[in-house]
Design an enzyme around this catalytic site. Structure first.
Site, mmCIF file in Angstrom:
data_model
loop_
_atom_site.group_PDB
_atom_site.id
_atom_site.type_symbol
_atom_site.label_atom_id
_atom_site.label_comp_id
_atom_site.label_asym_id
_atom_site.label_seq_id
_atom_site.Cartn_x
_atom_site.Cartn_y
_atom_site.Cartn_z
ATOM 1 N N PRO A 275 0.919 -1.198 -0.083
ATOM 2 C CA PRO A 275 -0.075 0.022 -0.061
ATOM 3 C C PRO A 275 0.813 1.270 -0.023
ATOM 4 C CG PRO A 275 0.151 -0.999 2.173
ATOM 5 C CD PRO A 275 0.787 -1.837 1.287
ATOM 6 N N ARG A 312 -1.687 15.866 -9.694
ATOM 7 C CA ARG A 312 -2.789 14.928 -9.854
ATOM 8 C C ARG A 312 -4.157 15.303 -10.694
ATOM 9 N NH1 ARG A 312 -5.233 12.453 -6.579
ATOM 10 N NH2 ARG A 312 -5.143 10.121 -7.651
ATOM 11 N N TYR A 316 -4.568 13.263 -13.840
ATOM 12 C CA TYR A 316 -5.728 12.349 -13.857
ATOM 13 C C TYR A 316 -7.053 12.927 -13.761
ATOM 14 C CZ TYR A 316 -1.442 10.188 -11.943
ATOM 15 O OH TYR A 316 0.004 9.902 -11.996
ATOM 16 N N CYS A 343 2.168 28.730 -16.209
ATOM 17 C CA CYS A 343 1.778 29.191 -17.763
ATOM 18 C C CYS A 343 1.238 28.241 -18.458
ATOM 19 C CB CYS A 343 3.087 29.818 -18.086
ATOM 20 S SG CYS A 343 2.893 30.660 -19.776
HETATM 21 N N1 LLP Z 1 3.059 -1.457 -5.962
HETATM 22 C C1 LLP Z 1 3.375 -1.111 -7.158
HETATM 23 C C2 LLP Z 1 4.083 -2.055 -8.069
HETATM 24 C C3 LLP Z 1 2.960 -0.041 -7.971
HETATM 25 O O1 LLP Z 1 3.206 0.480 -9.182
HETATM 26 C C4 LLP Z 1 2.357 1.002 -6.922
HETATM 27 C C5 LLP Z 1 1.876 2.090 -7.414
HETATM 28 C C6 LLP Z 1 1.822 0.518 -5.656
HETATM 29 C C7 LLP Z 1 2.338 -0.764 -5.115
HETATM 30 C C8 LLP Z 1 1.143 1.647 -4.718
HETATM 31 O O2 LLP Z 1 -0.073 1.770 -4.921
HETATM 32 P P1 LLP Z 1 -1.170 2.531 -4.307
HETATM 33 O O3 LLP Z 1 -1.346 1.678 -2.957
HETATM 34 O O4 LLP Z 1 -0.620 3.623 -3.887
HETATM 35 O O5 LLP Z 1 -2.068 2.669 -5.125
HETATM 36 N N2 LLP Z 1 0.661 8.874 -9.412
HETATM 37 C C9 LLP Z 1 -0.534 8.415 -9.404
HETATM 38 C C10 LLP Z 1 -0.616 6.908 -8.670
HETATM 39 C C11 LLP Z 1 0.533 5.813 -9.431
HETATM 40 C C12 LLP Z 1 0.502 4.599 -8.969
HETATM 41 C C13 LLP Z 1 1.646 3.689 -9.645
HETATM 42 N N3 LLP Z 1 2.005 2.561 -8.676
HETATM 43 C C14 LLP Z 1 -1.643 9.177 -8.635
HETATM 44 O O6 LLP Z 1 -1.459 10.248 -8.326
HETATM 45 O O7 LLP Z 1 -2.827 8.619 -8.560
#
Ligand code: LLP
Length: 419
Positions: A275, A312, A316, A343
């Site tokens: 997580p 973000r 997104y 800008c």
């Molecule tokens: N494990 C792997 C292999 C990952 O690629 C990621 C996130 C995580 C764990 C953690 O995922 P989480 O629990 O945070 O959802 N920048 C984007 C999110 C990119 C996530 C990339 N990988 C945003 O701001 O929504």
């Protein structure tokens, strides 16, 4: 942890105005108690699982030290993240080096530091094997399997779809393990997948788990002894106030299924999770000051943070709750669009929000910015990055100083003939 006193937003017991008067704006402010509560929620929901914090979500060392002190491992996606995770004291036996494009130098660093690898391709497997043999080490690996599961999230953060760049297609995974068993220097010890991020429905996790467990059963027959089954990260958080599954809901959805499927195996793998967002996302607020309010096609509020500090919304179309941090008791009466100083017309932080009357000098709070906030920041438009602050009770500490103009040219060099 985020409340208000006499109309001023407070983080734990500290009014944000107190921090802003010393540190200025923009500033990211994190609540230690919220972080600890999120950590506890995972620990209680998954007492027997390996929890690997996804460093990419927020790699501030102070925050990572709080997380590592709870015995968490770490998911790292680059040599830099590995360096930071080691510095923050994460358990080495539970550091998984992920990544779909690792250089030989990165692989050597992973081997030297004794962490495990999530292998994304056969090319990478061969490189790790050769490098491990050369250094006389044995490296424990998992394959990142692409389970072809739709996580029903934003397409840019869906990672386990057939067309995604990550992992080995699930139909080819068993062959990859067979090859790994034959190669020297690598010991297949786990299986890994990660289907995406900000996932609010739990069924895709169960679906992915089953696909991975099907492969586990198959590769065990070939002689793989599994130490861990890593389901990745991805649990979403409640950005919009519409509710989100908690770690305990997540556990309820996947643990019975995991136990059922584990019973089919001879080995006794531990469940691992990675997580990021659900550990740090709701711990932090970004405070930004209003430079101007103007009425045009929309009623714009121009603030001093933009997509340079929080990408973000632009990247997104992400929704973050906002409030006027110095007018928390005032009635919402106007609809505003909050824009940054960059800008580019895409530099919009929040669209059409009903807020109390906003004036120049007010403070806007942007909530739930602890995950993928500061880490995705840039110096675009020549804007030094902002400060980060940690609050605990009545006390607070600067955990990252605001950058200076000097930081804009740090590492740049001027050829002699231009001096
Ligand atoms: N494990 C792997 C292999 C990952 O690629 C990621 C996130 C995580 C764990 C953690 O995922 P989480 O629990 O945070 O959802 N920048 C984007 C999110 C990119 C996530 C990339 N990988 C945003 O701001 O929504």
């Amino acid at each position: 942890m985020f409340s208000q006193k006499e109309g001023i937003l407070t983080v734990e017991n500290v009014p944000v105005t107190e921090i802003v008067s010393e540190v200025g704006t923009p500033v990211y402010i994190t609540s230690k108690a919220q972080l600890e509560s999120n950590i506890r929620a995972y620990r209680e929901a998954f007492p027997n699982a390996g929890i690997l914090y996804a460093v990419k979500a927020n790699n501030n060392i102070a925050l990572m030290k709080i997380i590592s002190a709870q015995g968490f491992g770490a998911d790292v996606f680059s040599d830099g993240e590995l360096y930071l995770a080691l510095l923050a004291g994460f358990r080495r036996d539970k550091i998984l080096y992920n990544g779909n494009s690792k250089s030989i130098r990165e692989i050597e660093m992973g081997i030297e530091t004794g962490v495990k690898f999530s292998v994304d391709s056969i090319d990478e497997l061969r490189l790790i094997s050769e490098a491990a043999v050369e250094s006389g080490e044995e490296v424990e690996i998992a394959f990142r399997v692409n389970p072809d599961v739709d996580p029903k999230t934003h397409p840019k953060i869906a990672t386990g779809l057939r067309e995604s760049k990550f992992g080995i297609p699930h139909g080819l995974a068993a062959d990859a393990y067979k090859l790994a068993l034959k190669l020297d220097g690598v010991v297949p010890a786990g299986i890994h997948c990660h289907i995406g991020s900000q996932i609010l429905s739990l069924s895709p996790f169960v679906h992915a788990l089953n696909k991975v467990m099907d492969i586990a059963v198959e590769i065990e027959k070939e002689g793989v002894e599994l130490e861990f089954v890593d389901l990745g990260g991805g649990l979403g958080i409640d950005y919009e106030g519409k509710g989100a599954p908690t770690p305990s809901d997540f556990a309820e959805a996947i643990l019975p299924e995991f136990e059922k499927r584990r019973a089919e195996l001879k080995s006794d793998p531990q469940l691992w999770l990675e997580p990021g967002r659900s550990i740090v996302g709701n711990t932090t607020v970004l405070i930004t000051r209003v430079n101007a309010v103007k009425k045009g096609f929309k009623h714009f509020v121009a603030v001093d943070a933009g997509f340079n500090l929080l990408i973000r919304p632009a990247m997104y179309n992400a929704f973050h709750r906002v409030a006027v941090a110095n007018k928390m008791e005032n009635r919402a009466e106007e609809t505003y669009t909050i824009v940054g100083p960059i800008c580019e017309s895409g530099d919009v932080l929040a669209r059409d929000r009903k807020l109390p009357k906003v004036e120049m000098g007010d403070l806007i709070a942007i909530f739930d910015t602890g995950a993928y906030g500061f880490v995705m920041s840039s110096q675009y438009n020549g804007r030094p990055r902002c400060a980060e602050v940690l609050v605990s009770g009545d006390r607070w500490w600067v955990i990252r100083e605001r950058e200076s103009y000097g930081d804009l040219i740090a590492k740049q060099k001027i050829p002699e003939w231009l001096l």
